[in-house]
Design a protein around this motif. Structure first.
Motif, mmCIF file in Angstrom:
data_model
loop_
_atom_site.group_PDB
_atom_site.id
_atom_site.type_symbol
_atom_site.label_atom_id
_atom_site.label_comp_id
_atom_site.label_asym_id
_atom_site.label_seq_id
_atom_site.Cartn_x
_atom_site.Cartn_y
_atom_site.Cartn_z
ATOM 1 N N PRO A 336 -15.594 -6.491 7.700
ATOM 2 C CA PRO A 336 -15.602 -5.946 6.332
ATOM 3 C C PRO A 336 -17.004 -5.682 5.812
ATOM 4 C CG PRO A 336 -15.138 -8.290 6.271
ATOM 5 C CD PRO A 336 -15.156 -7.897 7.714
ATOM 6 N N ILE A 403 -4.269 3.250 3.626
ATOM 7 C CA ILE A 403 -5.296 2.736 2.715
ATOM 8 C C ILE A 403 -6.431 3.745 2.582
ATOM 9 C CG2 ILE A 403 -7.001 0.903 2.379
ATOM 10 C CD1 ILE A 403 -5.043 -0.982 3.855
ATOM 11 N N THR A 407 -7.494 5.217 -0.996
ATOM 12 C CA THR A 407 -8.758 4.793 -1.595
ATOM 13 C C THR A 407 -9.901 5.774 -1.344
ATOM 14 O OG1 THR A 407 -9.397 3.505 0.367
ATOM 15 C CG2 THR A 407 -8.096 2.370 -1.328
ATOM 16 N N VAL A 412 -11.787 -0.869 1.996
ATOM 17 C CA VAL A 412 -10.677 -1.802 1.738
ATOM 18 C C VAL A 412 -9.913 -2.087 3.029
ATOM 19 C CG1 VAL A 412 -8.523 -2.136 0.471
ATOM 20 C CG2 VAL A 412 -10.470 -1.053 -0.659
ATOM 21 N N TRP A 415 -11.530 -4.760 5.042
ATOM 22 C CA TRP A 415 -11.282 -6.113 4.520
ATOM 23 C C TRP A 415 -9.924 -6.642 4.976
ATOM 24 C CZ3 TRP A 415 -14.412 -9.615 2.531
ATOM 25 C CH2 TRP A 415 -15.635 -9.201 2.013
#
Length: 453
Positions: A336, A403, A407, A412, A415
């Motif tokens: 991440p 995702i 986004t 993200v 993560w």
């Protein structure tokens, strides 16, 4: 041929394992190299295929992940078939069918056809990897298993070290030849080696040590006796019938550890080429297809070297749990952080640490189930662990694509990858601290005889 009739047990082990490794590991590694490349080369095809077929990030993630639907459904039956029919015949069957489907992907006209062939590719390939892990237990004493599994699993990073520049070069050089896009040529040409390797599997793989004419009679007898003794020791301590092994909580836990590990592996495999191409927007640095392939290869090349050393270290120390959990924690922290860094170089350093963590954990992980499963229970248990783990092959690319679409970036999603890797590390520590499970009571000796090879 040297005379080993008066050798010590340790001298015999080293000599015989060396001969087995020279005979089997290079071919098995080459087969898995082609296997993993055909599974993941869609990540490189995406660089130009998405525009040709009109794929969004989520649609690409779905196409990548659908491979694992067919794969998961047929995994356990395929591994049991290998245990019953032998590696030579079953591996050759897998090689021919997956090679044909992989090449056929060159001709997909629409996303729907791409989805369908990805499912068929998973069905064709089902059982190959767990079958090879099971096959190694037929040939390698326990003391050598992690190290040799590490050599076999070198095929994964090498498939990216070699496959990344190979795939992107094919796409760039062959683009427009005979009116076909470069990504179509890549799919077609990279599917053919699997079909050729089927003949080598028939010629060079041997089902069991007792059938190995390339070992002396003394070597065959020693190796088979050593493996039989280890199997009896395992069975007498905790013999698991096939049905019980498939419902054993420890097997389920190992499957979840493998899920978290491969979630990180597939997220990198399918999306790292896209991330590198995205450096043009992030840092104003753009790369050609071939340059992208070369950059993607670097983390895998470094991870391959460290993985071999780590597997040796685990066999030397005889420690397994921290040799799984430690690398996974490294990967969980580094992935991440990668996209938060401020230069392409630093991003690739963090990605390299992630690759090192994932690949170092893999060969040691596969020692764990073979330490308490034998025979048909090993075939079913290993396949179930691989099935549960490779469910991430559907979840990781699809979730990452969704995702990314939602986004506008991969931050993200990375993560989420780190969270699954951390989960795997924690579960490895929990299972390592738990007492070994006791096998269920057997109703009679007939069941035990049926389950023992």
């Amino acid at each position: 041929m040297s005379d080993l009739s008066h050798a010590t047990d340790e001298e015999m082990r080293r000599a015989v394992v060396r001969k087995v490794a020279r005979r089997l590991i290079p071919l098995m590694g080459l087969m898995y190299f082609v296997n993993y490349l055909d599974r993941t080369n869609i990540g490189f095809a995406k660089l130009t295929m998405s525009e040709d077929l009109g794929l969004t990030e989520a649609m690409f993630g779905l196409a990548s992940g659908l491979f694992f639907i067919g794969y998961l459904l047929f995994e356990v039956p395929s591994n049991l078939a290998l245990h019953k029919f032998g590696a030579r015949i079953w591996m050759a069957r897998i090689l021919v069918t997956w090679g044909a489907v992989a090449s056929a992907m060159a001709f997909v006209p629409t996303p729907g056809w791409l989805y369908g062939l990805r499912v068929l590719l998973g069905i064709a390939e089902a059982g190959f990897f767990p079958g090879m892990i099971l096959y190694l237990t037929y040939w390698l004493p326990r003391a050598d298993r992690v190290r040799m599994t590490g050599y076999f699993l070198l095929a994964i990073p090498i498939s990216s070290v070699v496959g990344a520049p190979l795939s992107t070069t094919l796409m760039q050089v062959m683009d427009g030849v005979m009116g076909f896009a470069g990504w179509r040529w890549m799919f077609f040409l990279q599917g053919l080696p699997a079909i050729v390797l089927a003949g080598f599997a028939i010629a060079f793989l041997t089902d069991r040590p007792k059938d190995a004419k390339w070992l002396s009679e003394h070597e065959r007898t020693w190796l088979q006796n050593r493996l039989d003794t280890e199997a009896r020791d395992t069975a007498s301590t905790h013999h698991w019938p096939l049905k019980s092994s498939l419902t054993n909580p420890r097997i389920i836990g190992l499957g979840l550890i493998y899920f978290g590990t491969t979630y990180g592996l597939y997220a990198l495999s399918f999306f790292l080429p896209t991330i590198v191409r995205g450096f043009s927007q992030m840092f104003g640095r753009s790369y050609s297809l071939i340059e992208t392939g070369l950059i993607v290869a670097v983390p895998y090349a470094i991870a391959a070297v460290v993985m071999v050393w780590w597997a040796h270290h685990s066999d030397h120390t005889k420690e397994r749990v921290w040799h799984v959990a430690g690398p996974l924690l490294l990967a969980a922290v580094s992935v991440p952080v990668a996209l938060m860094l401020q230069s392409p170089f630093l991003v690739m350093v963090a990605v390299t640490l992630t690759a090192i963590g994932i690949f170092c954990a893999l060969p040691v992980f596969w020692y764990l189930p073979t330490n308490f499963l034998t025979g048909a229970s090993a075939a079913g248990g290993i396949a179930l662990i691989n099935t549960l783990g490779n469910a991430s092959g559907f979840a990781a690319p699809y979730a990452t694509g969704l995702i990314k679409d939602a986004t506008g970036g991969f931050g993200v999603a990375m993560w989420v990858v780190g969270g699954f890797l951390a989960m795997a590390a924690i579960l490895a520590l929990v299972l390592g601290a738990a007492p070994k499970p006791k096998a269920p009571a057997q109703p009679d000796d007939v069941t035990a005889r049926m389950e023992t090879p």
